[in-house]
Design a protein around this motif. Sequence first.
Motif, mmCIF file in Angstrom:
data_model
loop_
_atom_site.group_PDB
_atom_site.id
_atom_site.type_symbol
_atom_site.label_atom_id
_atom_site.label_comp_id
_atom_site.label_asym_id
_atom_site.label_seq_id
_atom_site.Cartn_x
_atom_site.Cartn_y
_atom_site.Cartn_z
ATOM 1 N N GLY A 23 54.892 -88.105 -45.270
ATOM 2 C CA GLY A 23 55.548 -88.974 -44.296
ATOM 3 C C GLY A 23 56.707 -88.290 -43.616
ATOM 4 O O GLY A 23 56.886 -88.407 -42.388
ATOM 5 N N VAL A 24 57.496 -87.556 -44.401
ATOM 6 C CA VAL A 24 58.641 -86.828 -43.832
ATOM 7 C C VAL A 24 58.168 -85.764 -42.850
ATOM 8 O O VAL A 24 58.690 -85.637 -41.738
ATOM 9 N N GLN A 74 48.438 -88.677 -42.203
ATOM 10 C CA GLN A 74 47.803 -89.620 -43.105
ATOM 11 C C GLN A 74 46.275 -89.562 -43.104
ATOM 12 O O GLN A 74 45.643 -89.583 -44.175
ATOM 13 N N SER A 132 55.316 -85.640 -41.250
ATOM 14 C CA SER A 132 54.703 -86.293 -40.081
ATOM 15 C C SER A 132 55.760 -86.676 -39.057
ATOM 16 O O SER A 132 55.568 -86.506 -37.843
ATOM 17 N N ARG A 133 56.890 -87.181 -39.542
ATOM 18 C CA ARG A 133 57.966 -87.555 -38.619
ATOM 19 C C ARG A 133 58.601 -86.337 -37.973
ATOM 20 O O ARG A 133 58.973 -86.360 -36.792
ATOM 21 N N LEU A 134 58.721 -85.261 -38.725
ATOM 22 C CA LEU A 134 59.354 -84.055 -38.192
ATOM 23 C C LEU A 134 58.498 -83.398 -37.112
ATOM 24 O O LEU A 134 59.016 -82.926 -36.091
ATOM 25 N N GLN A 194 55.986 -84.936 -35.596
ATOM 26 C CA GLN A 194 55.466 -85.984 -34.716
ATOM 27 C C GLN A 194 53.934 -85.959 -34.637
ATOM 28 O O GLN A 194 53.340 -86.020 -33.565
ATOM 29 N N ASP A 234 50.621 -87.513 -37.127
ATOM 30 C CA ASP A 234 50.253 -88.317 -38.285
ATOM 31 C C ASP A 234 49.297 -87.554 -39.201
ATOM 32 O O ASP A 234 48.145 -87.292 -38.847
#
Length: 246
Positions: A47-48, A58, A50-52, A54, A56
């Motif tokens: 999750g971290v 998952q 993916s945010r960094l 940008q 996904d």
Amino acid sequence: MNAVQVFRAFGPVDAKMIRRDSMLAGMLALPVVMGLAMRFVLPFLAGVISRLIQFDLQPYYPVVLNYIVLMMMPCFAGCLVGLLLLDQRDDRTLTALQVTPLSLKGYLQYRLAVPTFLGFVMTMVAVPLAGLMEMSFGTLLLSSLISAPLAPITALVFAAIAGNKVQGLAVMKVLGAVTDLPIVAFFLPEKWQLVFGLFPTYWPAKVFTMLQHNQPGAWIYALVAMVYQLALIWLLARRFYHQMTH
């Protein structure tokens, strides 16, 4: 000597060698450690990341990581037995075997049976613990059985390539990269995936993916996986036997 006598003779010796080597002992705990880490730590890290970046991750990381667990467990079992094999070769135990009732072939059969069983058990433990994606018991059982021969292949690669335990550790690092390389195949068009079929880890992973997606023809890939892996075991075992008798 029959199979039971061989296990009684070498089982306690192997257990003693593993107990006195912290690295080898740690390998036995790997299925639990890796399984729990993937269940509780990796989703947070994914999750971290993916945010960094940008992007996904998952949809991809459960399949990729399940593949890694499925392939790595038997390979780690093979590394464990391969390092034991190198220790015993360094101690000239294998040379001494040639003047005992146990033949070199009998010893080799024992050495191949142990990692196969260990690899199967480690996979059956680690994959459910990781809990990355739902799967039936039948899928897990068949995938674990098909990937189990990777363990003796790994052990025999150690015996064939490494001259001692130090070289064996270097071989282990290279094998780690080679084991994971077929992951790339599953991001390529179907017609290009078979290029990675030279790597034995590709076939069990392909069977697992097909079973997960209920794709037809999985049994054909399962048959190819077993035939190919058994052929590699036969070739590597012949090389090891030749090394020890000439």
